[in-house]
Design an enzyme around this catalytic site. Structure first.
Site, PDB file in Angstrom:
ATOM      1  N   CYS A   6      -4.329  -2.088   1.363  1.00 39.24           N
ATOM      2  CA  CYS A   6      -3.993  -0.684   1.152  1.00 39.24           C
ATOM      3  C   CYS A   6      -2.511  -0.411   1.341  1.00 39.24           C
ATOM      4  CB  CYS A   6      -4.753   0.195   2.144  1.00 39.24           C
ATOM      5  SG  CYS A   6      -6.527   0.003   2.064  1.00 39.24           S
ATOM      6  N   GLY A  66      -2.806  -2.022  -3.589  1.00 40.68           N
ATOM      7  CA  GLY A  66      -4.167  -1.563  -3.831  1.00 40.68           C
ATOM      8  C   GLY A  66      -4.273  -0.936  -5.196  1.00 40.68           C
ATOM      9  N   ASN A  93      -3.825   1.771   6.502  1.00 38.14           N
ATOM     10  CA  ASN A  93      -3.669   0.395   6.016  1.00 38.14           C
ATOM     11  C   ASN A  93      -3.909  -0.522   7.201  1.00 38.14           C
ATOM     12  OD1 ASN A  93      -0.813  -1.694   5.240  1.00 38.14           O
ATOM     13  ND2 ASN A  93      -2.927  -2.035   4.713  1.00 38.14           N
ATOM     14  N   GLY A  94      -4.804  -1.457   7.032  1.00 35.91           N
ATOM     15  CA  GLY A  94      -5.121  -2.390   8.111  1.00 35.91           C
ATOM     16  C   GLY A  94      -6.612  -2.623   8.169  1.00 35.91           C
ATOM     17  N   TYR A 144       3.064 -13.235   0.732  1.00 36.31           N
ATOM     18  CA  TYR A 144       2.421 -12.785  -0.507  1.00 36.31           C
ATOM     19  C   TYR A 144       2.384 -11.278  -0.690  1.00 36.31           C
ATOM     20  CZ  TYR A 144      -1.337 -11.413  -3.667  1.00 36.31           C
ATOM     21  OH  TYR A 144      -2.058 -10.804  -4.648  1.00 36.31           O
TER      22      TYR A 144
END
Ligand code: AMP
Length: 489
Positions: free
Chosen positions: A19, A45, A120-121, A260
């Site tokens: 996300c 995302g 996010n996480g 990445y």
């Protein structure tokens, strides 16, 4: 953000989410800025996007399955999100669980007023917390673990909103970079280790919160600083205040952001992601010197490391694989068969740069091995006389529980085969990985500090830096019986 539907998924490769989050405080075009910011964060995302705005009296929300630009670029959509304050979210799940009710930001009316949050996480105790909340009568609307945070804030006995919010943070475990909004405040929070990134920026007098600096660049905002590990920043009429609700500890950002996940033009934790990836390629050249005619990146993720490898080894760099950018990620879900098809759709050989040459192929990482098998064969079909595959990261032997999509161990090639076994499966003449110390050297360290690792690197080491309460369980049978549970995102 991650969603778990059953116990299998605690170790499975379904329903994991990656996300990006964004927030803007006090700007006339807040929803348009959020749209641009989310567009820059689209790599984090691609399945759904949402924006919640506040116009001084009311909250407005719009959530959509698909790319940011598919929906939020429409003037009528932006017109429906008025106000000088907005937060937004992009999300990607590998399979299933894709329902509009799960698309963030989430919103709830609390005793202290409206509250919207995006995440996010991944929370590693969401399942356990959710079970307790359900037992106490909570009714969940989504399968997202972010909703656990809403409930914890709602049921906190504290009076002030920020005290309720901090009360909730003290109960959650795992990785979270949160952007939240009330009728008075914009709030950003990072977990005590700072596993996922979150930065603070300014656009004239407006404040911006974003997962990465590329979302500041797109709107011309200035980078101010990273939100620190364990920090809660609150922005309101009085300006910006910082709270530190946790005992101080060293940060441990996720190393995979550098390998990445983050965009190469972002600066994460003070490091240019592009520079770091190039250095990873240079380290790879030091560790794996190969007699070859050409260095070819697997686009796009392998490009910076391949540039670094080519410069350090003095072997010419060529674009021997061309990527078709019009293949959406939705194309590559969710079965292995379709994934393989996706690889063929996405990449094709540039024969003129490959035929008759000894090729060094560079990619950033090897997960299932699907990409590698296809690309190596593609090089052979294009006439390469030898194909060596080098990865600018160590073998991924363990799954992620902090918001990155990696599969369970049974599907991780490196968890099930040694290097020679992988080489044979991939069909390469040679296969090499960057060492874990090589990664740390690329990050500017002498190597990995085994006693106090500088980064979260569990994918390579199996050392998880937080409790994995949901996975390891508390022994209670109920922990294994809930049919619908959520992770963070
Ligand atoms: P695989 O084909 O399963 O071995 O995956 C390796 C490829 O996927 C590499 O080209 C990586 O750039 C990319 N990759 C690595 N991690 C992820 C991730 N979490 N989500 C999507 N793609 C990834």
């Amino acid at each position: 953000m991650t969603f778990w539907i059953d116990d299998e998924d605690l170790d499975g490769d379904t329903l994991r989410e990656e996300c990006g989050v964004f927030g803007v405080y006090d700007c006339a075009d807040s929803a348009a800025l959020a749209t641009l910011g989310l567009h820059a964060l689209q790599h984090r995302g691609q399945e759904a996007a949402g924006i919640v705005s506040f116009d001084g009296e009311r909250f407005h929300a719009d959530r959509h399955l698909g790319l940011v630009g598919d929906h939020f670029s429409k003037p009528s959509v932006i017109a429906g999100l008025p106000g000088r304050r907005a937060i937004g979210h992009v999300r990607y799940s590998t399979a299933g669980g894709m329902a509009l009710r799960n698309v963030q930001p989430l919103f709830a009316e609390l005793s202290s007023g409206g509250f919207s949050v995006c995440h996010n996480g991944n929370l590693t105790n969401a399942r356990t917390l959710r079970r307790d909340l359900v037992e106490q009568g909570a009714i969940f609307q989504s399968t997202s673990d972010t909703e656990v945070i809403l409930h914890l804030v709602a049921k906190s006995g504290r009076v002030q909103f920020i005290e309720k919010f901090i009360d909730a943070l003290r109960q959650i475990e795992g990785a979270y970079s949160l952007v939240a909004m009330t009728n008075k405040k914009l709030v950003g929070a990072r977990d005590p280790l700072g596993i996922r990134p979150l930065v603070l920026g300014q656009l004239e007098d407006s404040w911006i919160l974003a997962s990465e600096t590329c979302a500041l660049d797109i709107i011309g905002a200035t980078y101010v600083r990273d939100v620190e590990n364990g920090e809660v920043v609150v922005i309101d009429e009085a300006g910006l205040h910082s709270h530190r609700p946790f005992p101080p500890q060293r940060s441990r950002p996720c190393i995979f952001e550098y390998i990445y996940f983050a965009r190469p033009d972002s600066v994460v934790g003070g490091h240019s992601v592009y520079d770091v990836r190039k250095k990873m390629g240079a380290e790879l050249a030091r560790e794996h010197a190969i007699e070859a005619d050409v260095v070819i990146p697997v686009p796009d993720s392998g490009v910076p490391a391949a540039v670094g490898y080519a410069q350090a080894s003095d072997i010419p760099f060529e674009l021997g694989i061309i990527r078709n950018h019009y293949v959406g990620r939705t194309f590559i879900e969710p079965t292995q068969q379709i994934r393989q098809l996706g690889v063929r759709l996405k990449h094709s050989a540039n024969r003129s740069q490959v035929a008759g040459k000894r090729v060094v192929l560079i990619d950033d990482s090897l997960v299932r091995g699907t990409t590698s098998v296809k690309i190596v064969q593609m090089m052979r079909d294009a006439g390469a006389s030898a194909v060596h595959l080098l990865l600018a990261s160590p073998p991924i032997t363990h799954p992620d529980f902090y918001g990155i999509d990696t599969p369970d161990r049974s599907k991780l090639m490196a968890a099930n085969h040694d290097i020679e076994g992988m080489r044979r499966l991939i069909g390469a003449d040679g296969l090499g990985f960057l060492s874990i110390d090589g990664i740390y050297r690329a990050m500017g360290h002498a190597g990995r500090d085994a006693a106090h690792p500088q980064y979260t690197d569990h994918c390579f080491t199996g050392e998880y830096p937080t409790p994995l309460t949901d996975r390891d369980g508390d022994g209670a049978p109920g922990n294994r019986q809930l049919s619908l549970l959520a992770g963070a995102g």
